[in-house]
Design a protein around this motif. Sequence first.
Motif, PDB file in Angstrom:
ATOM      1  N   ARG A  37       0.830  -1.196   0.000  1.00 18.02           N
ATOM      2  CA  ARG A  37       0.000   0.000   0.000  1.00 18.02           C
ATOM      3  C   ARG A  37       0.867   1.249   0.000  1.00 18.02           C
ATOM      4  O   ARG A  37       1.930   1.275   0.622  1.00 18.02           O
ATOM      5  CB  ARG A  37      -0.944   0.011   1.200  1.00 18.02           C
ATOM      6  CG  ARG A  37      -1.931  -1.145   1.175  1.00 18.02           C
ATOM      7  CD  ARG A  37      -3.093  -0.915   2.106  1.00 18.02           C
ATOM      8  NE  ARG A  37      -4.046  -2.013   2.010  1.00 18.02           N
ATOM      9  CZ  ARG A  37      -5.326  -1.903   2.314  1.00 18.02           C
ATOM     10  NH1 ARG A  37      -5.824  -0.752   2.728  1.00 18.02           N
ATOM     11  NH2 ARG A  37      -6.126  -2.946   2.216  1.00 18.02           N
ATOM     12  N   SER A  39       0.756   5.609   0.287  1.00 12.58           N
ATOM     13  CA  SER A  39       0.004   6.834   0.563  1.00 12.58           C
ATOM     14  C   SER A  39       0.579   7.948  -0.290  1.00 12.58           C
ATOM     15  O   SER A  39       1.786   7.976  -0.577  1.00 12.58           O
ATOM     16  CB  SER A  39       0.096   7.218   2.036  1.00 12.58           C
ATOM     17  OG  SER A  39       1.372   7.745   2.350  1.00 12.58           O
ATOM     18  N   LEU A  70      -8.233   1.345  -3.996  1.00 13.55           N
ATOM     19  CA  LEU A  70      -9.166   0.521  -3.240  1.00 13.55           C
ATOM     20  C   LEU A  70     -10.415   1.332  -2.872  1.00 13.55           C
ATOM     21  O   LEU A  70     -10.418   2.569  -2.976  1.00 13.55           O
ATOM     22  CB  LEU A  70      -8.478   0.000  -1.981  1.00 13.55           C
ATOM     23  CG  LEU A  70      -7.200  -0.830  -2.226  1.00 13.55           C
ATOM     24  CD1 LEU A  70      -6.572  -1.237  -0.899  1.00 13.55           C
ATOM     25  CD2 LEU A  70      -7.503  -2.054  -3.072  1.00 13.55           C
ATOM     26  N   PRO A  71     -11.485   0.676  -2.430  1.00 16.13           N
ATOM     27  CA  PRO A  71     -12.715   1.399  -2.081  1.00 16.13           C
ATOM     28  C   PRO A  71     -12.521   2.504  -1.043  1.00 16.13           C
ATOM     29  O   PRO A  71     -13.227   3.501  -1.050  1.00 16.13           O
ATOM     30  CB  PRO A  71     -13.616   0.279  -1.527  1.00 16.13           C
ATOM     31  CG  PRO A  71     -13.150  -0.945  -2.250  1.00 16.13           C
ATOM     32  CD  PRO A  71     -11.667  -0.780  -2.374  1.00 16.13           C
ATOM     33  N   ASN A  72     -11.529   2.328  -0.139  1.00 24.18           N
ATOM     34  CA  ASN A  72     -11.273   3.363   0.865  1.00 24.18           C
ATOM     35  C   ASN A  72     -10.313   4.443   0.363  1.00 24.18           C
ATOM     36  O   ASN A  72      -9.789   5.227   1.146  1.00 24.18           O
ATOM     37  CB  ASN A  72     -10.718   2.732   2.141  1.00 24.18           C
ATOM     38  CG  ASN A  72      -9.367   2.055   1.923  1.00 24.18           C
ATOM     39  OD1 ASN A  72      -8.856   2.024   0.798  1.00 24.18           O
ATOM     40  ND2 ASN A  72      -8.797   1.514   2.977  1.00 24.18           N
ATOM     41  N   ARG A  73     -10.061   4.444  -0.949  1.00 23.20           N
ATOM     42  CA  ARG A  73      -9.213   5.422  -1.637  1.00 23.20           C
ATOM     43  C   ARG A  73      -7.716   5.177  -1.418  1.00 23.20           C
ATOM     44  O   ARG A  73      -6.895   5.960  -1.884  1.00 23.20           O
ATOM     45  CB  ARG A  73      -9.552   6.869  -1.228  1.00 23.20           C
ATOM     46  CG  ARG A  73     -11.016   7.248  -1.385  1.00 23.20           C
ATOM     47  CD  ARG A  73     -11.491   7.032  -2.813  1.00 23.20           C
ATOM     48  NE  ARG A  73     -10.791   7.887  -3.766  1.00 23.20           N
ATOM     49  CZ  ARG A  73     -10.866   7.756  -5.087  1.00 23.20           C
ATOM     50  NH1 ARG A  73     -11.611   6.793  -5.610  1.00 23.20           N
ATOM     51  NH2 ARG A  73     -10.218   8.586  -5.881  1.00 23.20           N
ATOM     52  N   ALA A  74      -7.375   4.116  -0.713  1.00 23.30           N
ATOM     53  CA  ALA A  74      -5.964   3.778  -0.573  1.00 23.30           C
ATOM     54  C   ALA A  74      -5.443   3.274  -1.921  1.00 23.30           C
ATOM     55  O   ALA A  74      -6.197   2.748  -2.746  1.00 23.30           O
ATOM     56  CB  ALA A  74      -5.777   2.711   0.489  1.00 23.30           C
TER      57      ALA A  74
END
Length: 229
Positions: A37, A39, A70-74
């Motif tokens: 992941r 940021s 991803l759905p959480n904007r990550a």
Amino acid sequence: MESIARIGRVAHATLGAQAYEALRDRLIAGALAPGERLSLRTLAEGLGTSVMPAREAVSRLVADEALEVLPNRAVRVPVMTLSTFRELTRVRIAVEGFAATEAARRLAPDDLAAIRSHDAAFRHEVLAPEPDLERAMRANRDLHFAVYRAAGLPSLVAIIEGLWLRIGPVLNLDMRSSRRRVAEGGAQVHHAHLAAALAAGDGDGARAALAADIAASADFIETTGRLAP
């Protein structure tokens, strides 16, 4: 004022393009692993830019299917499935093998010198008591692309870069698995056979050595069990 505004847009576009190339280079070199992941803030700090150029670079790489949101904007490096990995491996052997054959036909002295230099750098790292795995991965990438550029077909290199954008992070599973794997994986043997075949103008030999290198790496990656079903 209009001229100043135009300068600002050009500067921003240049930073975005530089961020894209830098992040793209890391993906191709295998510096990022599947599922990792990212940021925007961390990316911006690592690239030495503000968040906006980093966001632009990520957007372009998402369009290239090299990153996903991803759905959480990550943002993360995609996790590859076993079936997709096998498909890409078959395509790589065909496309990159063709490039090796063409390189053997067209190889210039400077090309051979570059290939031998990258081969030596890779060999130095994998045989060192404490190999620098990131340097080893970059030397591996540099060696392969020195061969592909030697084919004298820029369109072919662009196609291979697209393949490596997707496969580079998965190669991370091979090269970063362990120092012992790097030393005993046999890549340096395949590279030596590749360099020798190229120097001899042996297109079939170059293709075979490159195919063996890709296949050996792919076989090991499958054994790690880290590819999605």
